[in-house]
Every structure is written in structure tokens, then in C-alpha cells.
Design an enzyme around this catalytic site. Structure first.
Site, short mmCIF file in Angstrom:
data_model
loop_
_atom_site.label_atom_id
_atom_site.label_comp_id
_atom_site.label_asym_id
_atom_site.label_seq_id
_atom_site.Cartn_x
_atom_site.Cartn_y
_atom_site.Cartn_z
N ALA A 129 55.91 59.01 -16.38
CA ALA A 129 56.81 59.26 -17.05
C ALA A 129 57.83 58.21 -16.32
O ALA A 129 58.05 59.33 -15.01
CB ALA A 129 57.28 60.70 -17.54
N ASP A 130 58.26 57.03 -16.39
CA ASP A 130 59.45 56.32 -15.61
C ASP A 130 60.88 57.61 -16.36
O ASP A 130 61.72 56.87 -17.37
CB ASP A 130 59.79 54.76 -15.79
CG ASP A 130 58.21 54.89 -14.87
OD1 ASP A 130 57.15 55.13 -14.12
OD2 ASP A 130 57.51 53.46 -15.36
N VAL A 131 61.59 57.92 -15.37
CA VAL A 131 63.02 58.16 -15.52
C VAL A 131 63.86 58.49 -15.17
O VAL A 131 64.39 58.24 -13.92
CB VAL A 131 62.38 60.32 -15.86
CG1 VAL A 131 61.38 60.36 -16.48
CG2 VAL A 131 62.67 60.80 -14.02
#
Length: 261
Positions: A129-131
């Protein structure tokens, strides 16, 4: 037995090694094969490699480069970037890679996790997950190198990864990427509360003290970093580095004390 891990992250672009800040301004810093050779000598725990252009350009993974990396690498290797089908996952694993990291493809098709795990085993599937942090303090996952909002929280993706049978959950903090500002421990805590999977945290580490702080709150976790292991000093001179055995043992002994207390 699970243990804390110190994990260098190598970003790949056009066959070269680059470093970014907040997923922008990619700067060429060298040859990834040479970096792997140096990390071999330094006996790193694991290596995480991400092709930052493959998904954006709609390209398949660069299998030739992956094969070269895997042949050179003497530590467990994770690869991510451009992977969209179970067949691609299987091909990459057959090249000698231990884990394949999936991101945008599982947002579009969550069944990919289960389908790929059925072929190569859950232990070989990591969900990323790139957040980014929203103005209200919550977090949102992005895909395509941080250019497309998903409307999904990293907590939701952590639950998805767990329920679908992934073997690991990786959180990549876009806001702190390359900024050397330390990990966002609030983000880590939110994700940790939603999954029992092994987790790796990437984005922000400026020193081993940052990793020690992460281990203090979450003893069994992977502490990943890019700039910390690629640059040296305030002028960000390119120098592949990793703590020697003595410094690493001191850090991990502190972790052992936390687990026992």
C-alpha cells in the site's frame, strides 16, 4: 520464528538505480547489480526492489534485469513493479525471487492475491500500500507511482491482504519517501491493528535510531529504507551502506529486551 529485519529498498528505472523524494524527482544513483554485490558483502537481511515505471507505462516486468538481480543476490529478494497476472508472478518466482510485491493490480483485481498464492504459495506474495496522509489525518492508498487515488485506506488494504491469503503487507509512506523525517508511527499502528501478517514499513528512515523507535513500538516488523542505505551525510553523497554486525546486533539486542519485557 519471526524477527525484526533491516531491509534496503532499491528503486529501478530503465535498468538503473534511482532515488526519489515523495515519489518525484528520481535521481540516478548507480547500477543496481553493483549495489546488490555490495549488499551481499554486508550480509543484509533482505532486499526489496521496485520498478517505479513498469505499471505507469503499462509494461511487463523486466525479466532480464530480475534474472540478473536474483542470480547475484545472496539474500532473500522481493520484486515489485508491473506485475498483473498469476503467470507473471510464477515466472518471477522461477527466476529465483523469493517474494513478489503486488500493488495496483490487487486494487483492480483482489482475486489476484488468492490466484497467485495458489500457484506459488502465500509466503511468496506481498501486498503493498503506497499511502498519503489526508488533511483530516486519515490515510489513502495511491497507485501508479502515487498518481492515482484509490479511495481506499491502507487499513482496508491490510484487511484485504489478510483475508485473501497474502504472506506479507508492505506500507510505503509517500509523504516521507526520501525526506529522512522518520517513520510515521501512527500510520504503522493503524495498519498493525488490522492485520496479523508480517509487515514491512518503508518511507522516512534517517538513522538506525528511527528503526530502533519502530522496533520499540512494533518489535516484530521489517524496517525498510532507501535513502538511509544509499546516501551518506547531509550532502547526500551516494554511498551504499548497511550497519556492520556489531551495530546491528546492538540494535537487535535492544529489540530482544523489548520482546522479553
Amino acid at each position: 520464528m519471526l524477527r525484526p529485519r533491516l531491509i534496503p529498498c532499491l528503486l529501478l528505472r530503465n535498468g538503473g538505480l534511482v532515488k526519489t523524494r515523495q515519489f518525484r524527482d528520481a535521481t540516478y544513483v548507480g547500477d543496481p547489480i553493483n549495489a546488490v554485490r555490495i549488499f551481499n558483502e554486508k550480509e543484509v537481511d533482505e532486499l526489496l526492489t521496485i520498478d517505479i515505471d513498469a505499471t505507469v507505462r503499462g509494461q511487463e516486468p523486466n525479466y532480464d534485469l530480475i534474472s540478473q538481480l536474483a542470480a547475484e543476490c545472496r539474500m532473500p529478494l522481493t520484486y515489485g513493479g508491473g506485475v498483473a497476472t498469476p503467470e507473471q508472478v510464477q515466472r518471477i518466482i522461477k527466476l529465483g525471487v523469493e517474494k513478489v510485491a503486488l500493488s495496483s493490480a490487487v486494487i483492480a483485481n483482489p482475486a489476484l492475491i488468492q490466484d497467485a498464492a495458489r500457484i506459488v504459495g502465500s509466503q511468496s506474495i506481498a501486498v503493498v500500500a503506497d499511502v498519503r496522509r489526508r488533511a483530516d489525518g486519515s490515510f489513502e492508498a495511491f497507485t501508479h507511482s502515487g498518481t492515482r487515488a484509490t479511495g481506499k485506506s491502507p487499513e482496508a488494504i491490510a484487511r484485504l491482504a489478510t483475508e485473501a491469503g497474502a504472506g506479507e503487507f508492505i506500507v510505503n509512506d509517500i509523504d516521507r519517501d526520501g525526506m529522512l523525517a522518520g517513520y510515521d508511527l501512527a500510520l504503522v499502528a493503524r495498519c498493525r491493528a488490522e492485520t496479523s501478517l508480517p509487515m514491512t514499513i518503508l518511507g522516512g528512515a534517517a538513522s538506525l535510531d528511527d528503526m530502533a523507535g519502530l522496533f520499540a513500538q512494533h518489535p516484530i516488523i521489517g524496517a525498510a529504507a532507501g535513502s538511509l542505505f544509499v546516501f551518506k551525510g547531509k550532502y547526500r553523497a551516494v554511498l551504499i551502506n548497511y550497519p556492520d554486525r556489531r551495530r546491528k546486533e546492538a540494535l537487535l539486542s535492544r529489540h530482544h529486551e523489548l520482546v522479553q519485557s
